[in-house]
Design an enzyme around this catalytic site. Structure first.
Site, PDB file in Angstrom:
ATOM      1  NE  ARG A  89       1.165 -58.405  23.498  1.00  0.00           N
ATOM      2  CZ  ARG A  89       1.725 -59.112  22.538  1.00  0.00           C
ATOM      3  NH1 ARG A  89       1.472 -60.406  22.414  1.00  0.00           N
ATOM      4  NH2 ARG A  89       2.582 -58.554  21.690  1.00  0.00           N
ATOM      5  CE  LYS A 230      -2.525 -55.370  22.733  1.00  0.00           C
ATOM      6  NZ  LYS A 230      -2.944 -54.479  21.613  1.00  0.00           N
ATOM      7  CG  HIS A 249      -2.623 -54.070  17.094  1.00  0.00           C
ATOM      8  ND1 HIS A 249      -1.311 -54.453  17.001  1.00  0.00           N
ATOM      9  CD2 HIS A 249      -2.769 -53.547  18.337  1.00  0.00           C
ATOM     10  CE1 HIS A 249      -0.686 -54.178  18.131  1.00  0.00           C
ATOM     11  NE2 HIS A 249      -1.548 -53.624  18.960  1.00  0.00           N
ATOM     12  CB  SER A 267       4.195 -53.404  21.331  1.00  0.00           C
ATOM     13  OG  SER A 267       4.677 -52.794  22.487  1.00  0.00           O
ATOM     14  CE  LYS A 271      -0.788 -49.620  18.129  1.00  0.00           C
ATOM     15  NZ  LYS A 271       0.335 -50.337  18.749  1.00  0.00           N
ATOM     16  CB  THR A 272       0.804 -44.830  22.396  1.00  0.00           C
ATOM     17  OG1 THR A 272       0.143 -46.104  22.430  1.00  0.00           O
ATOM     18  CG2 THR A 272       0.275 -43.969  23.524  1.00  0.00           C
ATOM     19  CG  ASP A 286      -3.443 -51.129  21.303  1.00  0.00           C
ATOM     20  OD1 ASP A 286      -2.454 -51.127  20.545  1.00  0.00           O
ATOM     21  OD2 ASP A 286      -3.781 -52.128  21.950  1.00  0.00           O
ATOM     22  NE  ARG A 351       3.310 -51.946  27.137  1.00  0.00           N
ATOM     23  CZ  ARG A 351       2.865 -51.837  25.893  1.00  0.00           C
ATOM     24  NH1 ARG A 351       1.911 -50.957  25.617  1.00  0.00           N
ATOM     25  NH2 ARG A 351       3.364 -52.578  24.930  1.00  0.00           N
TER      26      ARG A 351
END
Length: 561
Positions: A89, A230, A249, A267, A271-272, A286, A351
């Protein structure tokens, strides 16, 4: 690679009914729907376009991307693309149109940067001019799994691979839903067009512009697909609050007893990985909303980091990378096309995008009850924070506003080494309103549901800072998460940390007790104390911007003896 112009003139390339003299190919036999889509695109200003491909299937989008030379297939069947210099990003290229309807609501700062309506209009017209004569790919779907809070989203892409991304990340409509689809949000992503900073008042050739009253997003100059998802998340973070829904988030999953858990974190904090647990059904990885009824996923897919991905530690994610998945900047063996997930030569921020259905035990509905457990994830590169600690309601509000982690390399452009960052709500760049708005909503939810427990888990370093200590073993982190989710820490004694005052458990099943107190893992206790005090000082300095909050929240932070 097959020439795109030749491929699109082949009548059978997409469908036996796809004639080369058609000006549009819509994945529907409904002439009213076809006319409606074209009319809506014309209303947006699109004219003299090439062919318009509407809601193509995954195989069709993969075929189109290959034919256009956007990428290649990996041995596992996934489509692999490179995103050029924008491998993450670009938050400093994001703008919000400064217009009367939303001006007084926006928390204008270095992340929510205004752009004038005049510059937006100039940029928009140049994008429309660029699209003339070019093929466009259109996806119509939804954001928000709970029908009560759902928005229709339309994504218009120059690249077939980006349309595949939208197809997999947002909620895909059923046939009847597609026929009646209304676009509440519109995203126009044209990476081949480069903006002009002098003409449009932007910072580089890349731009991500949100026009809130038009419910429109304009993206150009960057091939990083994450900007699409996003930007829609940013829209949801504005509009959900107006419907008394806390946008978050974070990831969420649900166990066999119907108990849901939330995982907050920036990030790279896990989390994932941690939410994709074989013993729990994944609601989403997410973006979620917390309404008066419970939790619901905003998305229909996952966007996971793949650097150093392994079948041993992330079996569900590893298995999800197959045909229909989109891999960004993952290096392939030139002959076998086998992905090398350990290769970060293009970026550390490799990713993968794939639909939730690729996770075997996902929650089909995307909806869960009020959370039983909330976990704040941080990757502390200084080895200071304990690997797990329980938070009071006031401490939860304090740490939610702080949003501390060590920003990891590659997540954003220009980040080459871990550095301290405080990102309110664990994602401040995605939240148009003041962070205190979302923090008060979280506090209200915790007050309404006092049985909800909140934990802070450090997935970063132990035994010293980055370069000296070691990253906490994922098997130990998983054991701590499991203990928190299953209520195994309720009866365990807790000791307040001497500086951060968060409550550290005396023991966690499956975790060596000596790592629970981070000071014990350092060779030099005095060096630990100095490093902890330095991090506490940064916490206190950062929180000065929220000094007008209730005293009990301000007082919930660290103290320096």
């Amino acid at each position: 690679m097959t020439d795109w112009n030749l491929a699109k003139n082949a009548v059978a390339f997409y469908s036996p009914k796809f004639a080369p003299d058609q000006s549009t190919y819509l994945n529907s036999e409904n002439p009213i729907q076809k006319s409606s889509v074209l009319q809506q695109l014309q209303t947006l200003g699109f004219k003299n376009s090439g062919r318009i491909y509407h809601n193509l299937s995954v195989p069709q989008l993969v075929e189109a991307a290959l034919a256009k030379g956007e990428g290649c297939l990996a041995s596992n069947g996934a489509l692999v693309v490179e995103t050029g210099k924008y491998t993450g990003r670009s938050p400093h290229d994001k703008f919000i149109v400064d217009e009367p309807h939303s001006h007084d609501e926006i928390d204008w700062n270095h992340l929510n940067v205004p752009i004038s309506e005049e510059n937006f209009h100039r940029l928009y017209q140049r994008v429309l001019a660029y699209t003339q004569g070019r093929d466009l790919f259109v996806f119509d779907g939804f954001v928000g799994a709970d029908p009560k809070y759902r928005f229709g989203v339309r994504v218009i892409n120059e690249l077939a691979s980006h349309n595949l991304f939208a197809h997999q990340l947002f909620i895909r409509p059923a046939g009847s839903e597609l026929a009646e689809h209304q676009a509440d949000f519109t995203v126009i992503s044209i990476p081949g067009f480069q903006g002009d900073p002098e003409e449009e008042g932007i910072h580089s050739e890349a731009f991500i512009v949100l026009h809130l009253s038009k419910r429109l997003v304009l993206i150009g100059g960057s091939r990083y697909a994450g900007e699409i998802k996003k930007s829609v998340f940013s829209l949801m973070n504005y509009f959900m609050t107006k419907r008394n829904v806390l946008p978050m988030h974070g990831a969420a999953n649900i166990d066999k007893n119907g108990h849901t858990a939330l995982f907050f974190g920036l990030s790279g904090t896990g989390k994932t990985t941690l939410s994709a647990d074989p013993e729990h059904r994944l609601i989403g990885d997410d973006e979620h909303g917390w309404s008066e009824e419970g939790l619901f996923n905003f998305e229909g897919g996952c966007y996971a980091k793949t650097i150093r991905l392994s079948s041993e530690h992330e079996p569900q994610i590893f298995a999800a990378l197959r045909f229909g998945a989109l891999l960004e900047n993952v290096v392939l063996d030139p002959l076998t096309r086998i992905p090398d997930y350990a290769d970060g030569s293009l970026t550390e921020n490799t990713r993968a995008a794939y639909p939730l259905s690729y996770i075997p035990n996902c929650s089909v509905s995307g909806i869960g009850s009020h959370p039983k457990t909330i976990i704040f994830l941080t990757a502390d590169a200084f080895g200071v924070l304990p690997p797990i600690a329980k938070l009071t309601r006031e401490q939860a509000m304090y740490h939610f506003l702080s949003g501390y982690t060590s920003k990891l390399a590659g997540t954003e452009r220009g980040i080459s080494a871990p550095q301290v960052t405080f990102s309110a709500c664990f994602g401040q760049c995605f939240f148009p309103l003041s962070p205190t708005v979302y923090d008060e909503m979280l506090g209200d939810r915790l007050k309404q549901h006092p049985e909800t427990e909140v934990y802070l888990i450090n997935t970063g370093w132990s035994g010293g800072p980055y370069g000296v200590g070691e990253r906490i073993a994922i098997k130990h982190t998983r054991a701590m998460v499991s203990a928190a989710l299953h209520g195994e820490l309720k009866q365990v004694p807790h000791t307040p940390h001497p500086i951060f005052r968060i409550l550290v458990p005396k023991g966690v099943p499956g975790v060596p007790p000596e790592i629970l107190d981070p000071q014990n893992t350092w060779h030099d206790p005095e060096a630990y104390r100095q490093q902890a005090q330095e991090l506490a000082r940064q916490f206190i300095e950062n929180f000065q911007q929220f000094s007008s909050l209730r005293p009990e929240i301000v007082a919930a932070g660290p103290v320096i003896p």
